[in-house]
Design a protein around this motif. Structure first.
Motif, PDB file in Angstrom:
ATOM      1  N   ALA A  44       0.865  -1.186   0.000  1.00  0.00           N
ATOM      2  CA  ALA A  44       0.000   0.000   0.000  1.00  0.00           C
ATOM      3  C   ALA A  44       0.905   1.241   0.000  1.00  0.00           C
ATOM      4  CB  ALA A  44      -0.943  -0.034   1.187  1.00  0.00           C
ATOM      5  N   MET A  45       1.001   1.946   1.149  1.00  0.00           N
ATOM      6  CA  MET A  45       1.747   3.206   1.180  1.00  0.00           C
ATOM      7  C   MET A  45       3.241   3.027   1.445  1.00  0.00           C
ATOM      8  SD  MET A  45      -0.693   5.153   0.429  1.00  0.00           S
ATOM      9  CE  MET A  45      -0.218   6.838   0.764  1.00  0.00           C
ATOM     10  N   GLY A  52       9.224   9.004   6.446  1.00  0.00           N
ATOM     11  CA  GLY A  52       8.472   7.996   5.706  1.00  0.00           C
ATOM     12  C   GLY A  52       7.027   8.407   5.496  1.00  0.00           C
ATOM     13  N   ILE A  53       6.415   9.007   6.526  1.00  0.00           N
ATOM     14  CA  ILE A  53       5.023   9.461   6.427  1.00  0.00           C
ATOM     15  C   ILE A  53       4.914  10.583   5.399  1.00  0.00           C
ATOM     16  CG2 ILE A  53       3.180  10.657   7.694  1.00  0.00           C
ATOM     17  CD1 ILE A  53       4.130   9.053  10.208  1.00  0.00           C
ATOM     18  N   GLU A  54       5.843  11.534   5.447  1.00  0.00           N
ATOM     19  CA  GLU A  54       5.814  12.660   4.495  1.00  0.00           C
ATOM     20  C   GLU A  54       6.015  12.162   3.063  1.00  0.00           C
ATOM     21  OE1 GLU A  54       5.244  16.508   3.344  1.00  0.00           O
ATOM     22  OE2 GLU A  54       5.008  15.688   5.373  1.00  0.00           O
ATOM     23  N   LYS A  55       6.932  11.232   2.900  1.00  0.00           N
ATOM     24  CA  LYS A  55       7.232  10.693   1.561  1.00  0.00           C
ATOM     25  C   LYS A  55       6.026   9.957   0.974  1.00  0.00           C
ATOM     26  CE  LYS A  55      10.759   7.844  -0.719  1.00  0.00           C
ATOM     27  NZ  LYS A  55      11.875   6.903  -0.470  1.00  0.00           N
ATOM     28  N   SER A  56       5.207   9.365   1.849  1.00  0.00           N
ATOM     29  CA  SER A  56       4.065   8.576   1.376  1.00  0.00           C
ATOM     30  C   SER A  56       3.014   9.425   0.662  1.00  0.00           C
ATOM     31  CB  SER A  56       3.397   7.836   2.550  1.00  0.00           C
ATOM     32  OG  SER A  56       2.680   8.741   3.376  1.00  0.00           O
ATOM     33  N   LYS A  57       3.076  10.730   0.858  1.00  0.00           N
ATOM     34  CA  LYS A  57       2.115  11.625   0.202  1.00  0.00           C
ATOM     35  C   LYS A  57       2.263  11.612  -1.318  1.00  0.00           C
ATOM     36  CE  LYS A  57       1.787  14.783   4.172  1.00  0.00           C
ATOM     37  NZ  LYS A  57       2.015  16.155   4.676  1.00  0.00           N
ATOM     38  N   GLN A  58       3.381  11.119  -1.794  1.00  0.00           N
ATOM     39  CA  GLN A  58       3.612  11.059  -3.244  1.00  0.00           C
ATOM     40  C   GLN A  58       3.157   9.734  -3.864  1.00  0.00           C
ATOM     41  OE1 GLN A  58       4.545  13.918  -4.593  1.00  0.00           O
ATOM     42  NE2 GLN A  58       4.578  14.629  -2.451  1.00  0.00           N
ATOM     43  N   LYS A 102      -2.496   3.200  -4.945  1.00  0.00           N
ATOM     44  CA  LYS A 102      -1.915   2.734  -3.683  1.00  0.00           C
ATOM     45  C   LYS A 102      -2.723   3.263  -2.494  1.00  0.00           C
ATOM     46  CE  LYS A 102       1.874   0.574  -5.162  1.00  0.00           C
ATOM     47  NZ  LYS A 102       2.171  -0.830  -4.863  1.00  0.00           N
ATOM     48  N   VAL A 103      -3.149   4.546  -2.596  1.00  0.00           N
ATOM     49  CA  VAL A 103      -3.955   5.142  -1.518  1.00  0.00           C
ATOM     50  C   VAL A 103      -5.295   4.399  -1.402  1.00  0.00           C
ATOM     51  CG1 VAL A 103      -5.022   7.256  -0.640  1.00  0.00           C
ATOM     52  CG2 VAL A 103      -2.879   7.395  -1.937  1.00  0.00           C
ATOM     53  N   GLY A 112      -2.517  16.292   1.508  1.00  0.00           N
ATOM     54  CA  GLY A 112      -1.745  16.233   0.268  1.00  0.00           C
ATOM     55  C   GLY A 112      -1.630  14.859  -0.354  1.00  0.00           C
ATOM     56  N   LEU A 113      -2.424  13.855   0.117  1.00  0.00           N
ATOM     57  CA  LEU A 113      -2.371  12.529  -0.508  1.00  0.00           C
ATOM     58  C   LEU A 113      -3.022  12.574  -1.880  1.00  0.00           C
ATOM     59  CD1 LEU A 113      -1.801  11.839   2.554  1.00  0.00           C
ATOM     60  CD2 LEU A 113      -2.741   9.589   2.014  1.00  0.00           C
ATOM     61  N   GLN A 114      -2.637  11.645  -2.730  1.00  0.00           N
ATOM     62  CA  GLN A 114      -3.061  11.643  -4.137  1.00  0.00           C
ATOM     63  C   GLN A 114      -4.416  10.947  -4.302  1.00  0.00           C
ATOM     64  OE1 GLN A 114      -0.946  13.329  -6.296  1.00  0.00           O
ATOM     65  NE2 GLN A 114       0.094  13.725  -4.357  1.00  0.00           N
ATOM     66  N   PHE A 115      -5.403  11.674  -4.787  1.00  0.00           N
ATOM     67  CA  PHE A 115      -6.721  11.110  -5.044  1.00  0.00           C
ATOM     68  C   PHE A 115      -7.169  11.342  -6.484  1.00  0.00           C
ATOM     69  CE2 PHE A 115      -6.932  11.283  -0.385  1.00  0.00           C
ATOM     70  CZ  PHE A 115      -7.412  10.007  -0.121  1.00  0.00           C
TER      71      PHE A 115
END
Length: 671
Positions: A447-448, A500-506, A511-512, A581-584
């Protein structure tokens, strides 16, 4: 037994065995063990010999294998795929050996091979290339599954140079390694899908999938063990095994040439213990007379060769006490009962727990009572299971075990949806194991893929009140000072976690979407949904009909999506994640089409085609601007029909007046 009783028993056994054959070969979901099946078959055979006037023309004793599925083209075997006679004890093997000696004398050898617990397969090669792969079916004809078998790495598509004939057939067994089975089954459980009972069922179910892309994602293997040719190339079976190995076929390394039955018994004794160290399941040993000339002399019965037999290991079974039944709650809310047992040694390991599957298993099939003495088996199953109860040892005052009606963790009343075996806790936003399970799923590699976070860390953060929802992960940077005061939370580990949490926003939208943990929405489904709807807003607004017209999205998945997005708490979480800022939105790459001749047109492909695979036709349609739907509706423009198309699809398309075209007509449209 009187003739009337015999007639009735023959009919009952025949019906039972037909159903069990269907469960085993077609549904890949056996309801009884091989041993129980064989004992019923033996009883039926004995009754038919005693009362031949009641022998039914379609008796299971006269048939090999199972039924033909309707999804694939049916192919007649050039050489019938016979089954082997089974035995479970050494005396019957001695009797077999004496019958051989009586027929051909004492000058012969045996080849002994492991008996793989998989799916029988016949491969035809022409000019060194794989031409066709066909299942056993009913022994006379089977299903053409060539496209799926081509995905198996150890099945050669083209042979290296060798002295093989222009055309020949080679038989083998398709199976799944235990590690692959455990990994894939865990994925099914995570996605809220019903797990397979054992690797054999998973392999069988995989071979019968219509989507070869999905088959390729599931690692199968194949051992080959018998060669068929028009002209005999070799004098012995052992010679042929060495030859086909040199041609590039995957032949098992543990086969052995034996001079007599004593050496056969040594082989059996060794592998009865050593089989637990293999990476795949075996359920016995196959014994074959080595010489082809002697095989011909011994001949065949209507169902099996007289020159071969299989010795089947008994599934290891022990007796122990049921201490209590406890319940686990998964991230999807599914409640799974677990039998806690008095520790007992089984198949080389100490067993303390066994699966109970669902409420029906506890209260209907096993009718468990408190502190029952139970039989536990570990045969083809990876996880031990309770197969019965020793009623002679049941306590007089023992109370029947009742399945829980409320969630064992949060106390919410459990629900059971129509047609499903499992009970579910609907409190997905307030039930601790569901909350932590969902967050653990969200951070997972598939996933993330958030570095610096693990399952234990999630449990700790939840227990200390830092996280209650997925969105809380993106607020952890506000609690750095508090985290530093906790054990095992050093400055470097906190920095790694926050990075890691900040990087997951990309991470991309699919995946989201997969990470949200919506029931039945696995990796593949998430990709299909993102490709079709492009944005989370489009997906949340989609109706049941719009969802089910999406490729590979059935009503069960569609209903799950609608239920998920109709919950205001879920929508609130999505908005919080979007604000972080997560990708939707789909990251669409520019697609260059061959033409736009099919633009605005919707298609469904059904049946089998001579010139093209269904995937090739799908690619052609999409390359020319067309769209593939998953189910027939008023939005469908054309149904591309091949051979063996399902009658239900044909009937529905006809009712809706949808044009039905051939692959040739499709090519004409494309030009």
């Amino acid at each position: 037994m009187s003739p009337v009783e015999a007639k009735q028993r023959i009919e009952t056994l025949s019906q039972e065995l037909k159903q069990h054959s269907y469960n085993y070969y077609v549904l890949a979901m056996p309801a009884i063990s091989d041993y129980e099946f064989d004992k019923k078959l033996e009883e039926l055979s004995a009754l038919e010999k005693q009362f031949p006037e009641f022998l039914l023309p379609d008796s299971p004793t006269q048939k090999v294998g199972g039924e033909i599925t309707k999804e694939f083209q049916t192919v007649r075997h050039r050489w019938p795929m016979l089954s082997l006679g089974n035995t479970y004890n050494q005396q019957e093997l001695i009797d077999f050996d004496q019958r051989i000696r009586k027929a051909i004398g004492d000058n012969f050898e045996y080849v002994v091979e492991l008996k793989y617990d998989g799916l029988s397969m016949s491969l035809t090669y022409k000019d060194g290339q794989l031409l066709r792969a066909v299942t056993r079916g009913d022994g006379v004809q089977g299903d053409d599954v060539t496209t799926n078998i081509r995905t198996i790495h150890n099945v050669p598509k083209k042979l290296k140079q060798g002295n093989y004939p222009d055309e020949f057939e080679i038989r083998g067994e398709v199976f799944m390694h235990l590690k692959a089975f455990e990994r894939l089954n865990n994925e099914r459980i995570e996605n809220g899908e019903v797990p397979y009972a054992n690797p054999r069922n998973f392999a069988s179910g995989t071979v019968k999938l219509q989507d070869s892309t999905e088959v390729a994602r599931r690692p199968l293997d194949c051992f080959l063990y018998f060669l068929y040719t028009e002209k005999q190339l070799f004098k012995t079976h052992w010679e042929s095994l060495q030859a086909v190995k040199s041609w590039g076929f995957h032949v098992n390394e543990h086969n052995k040439l034996c001079k007599n039955i004593d050496e056969v018994f040594e082989f059996i004794t060794y592998w009865d213990k050593e089989r637990h160290n293999l990476s795949y399941d075996i359920d016995g040993i196959v014994i074959k007379v080595n010489s082809y000339a002697q095989q011909q002399e011994l001949g065949y019965t209507a169902k099996s060769p007289r020159w071969a037999i299989s010795y089947k290991f008994k599934a290891e079974r022990v007796e122990t006490e049921l201490l209590q039944v406890t319940y686990q709650v998964g991230r999807t809310g599914a409640v799974t009962p677990v039998a806690n047992l008095k520790p007992v040694l089984l198949a080389g390991t100490t067993v303390k727990r066994a699966t109970l599957h669902n409420a029906d298993e506890i209260m209907e099939r096993l009718k468990l009572h408190e502190h029952d003495t139970v039989y536990v088996e570990k045969g083809g199953e990876i996880i031990p299971k309770i197969i019965g109860v020793n009623l002679d040892k049941r306590r007089p005052d023992a109370e029947p075990i009742q399945y829980v009606t409320n969630c064992p963790v949060c106390g919410t009343e459990l629900l059971r949806k129509e047609g499903e075996a499992a009970f579910y806790c609907p409190n997905d936003e307030g039930c601790p194991p569901q909350i932590t399970g969902k967050i653990q799923h969200f951070i997972g590699r598939k996933a993330m893929n958030i570095d610096g976070l693990g399952d234990e860390t999630i449990n700790t953060l939840y227990n200390r009140g830092f996280i209650r929802h997925i969105s809380d992960l993106y607020e952890l940077h506000k609690h750095t000072d508090e985290l530093k005061k906790m054990d095992r939370f050093g400055e470097q580990s906190i920095n790694n976690m926050l990075e890691g949490i900040e990087k997951s926003k990309q991470m991309p939208f699919e995946k989201v979407l997969f990470g949200l943990g919506i029931r039945y929405v696995g990796e593949t489904v998430a990709k299909k949904l993102v490709a079709h709807f492009k944005t989370i807003d489009n997906l949340m607004a989609a109706s049941l009909e719009e969802l089910t017209t999406t490729e590979e999205i059935g009503e069960r998945i569609a209903q799950s999506l609608i239920e998920y997005f109709s919950d205001n708490q879920h929508r609130e979480q999505i908005e919080k994640l979007r604000a972080q800022g997560l990708q939707f939105v789909a990251d669409d790459k520019e697609v260059v089409l061959a033409s736009d001749k099919l633009s605005g047109m919707n298609f469904i492909i059904s049946g089998t085609f001579e010139q093209f695979s269904r995937d090739e036709l799908k690619d052609m349609i999409e390359a020319n601007g067309g769209k593939i739907l998953s189910s027939i509706s008023a939005k469908l423009n054309y149904l591309v029909a091949g051979d063996n198309m399902g009658p239900a699809k044909l009937e529905k398309a006809t009712k809706l007046n949808i044009p039905i075209i051939s692959d040739a007509e499709l090519l004409t449209m494309i030009g």
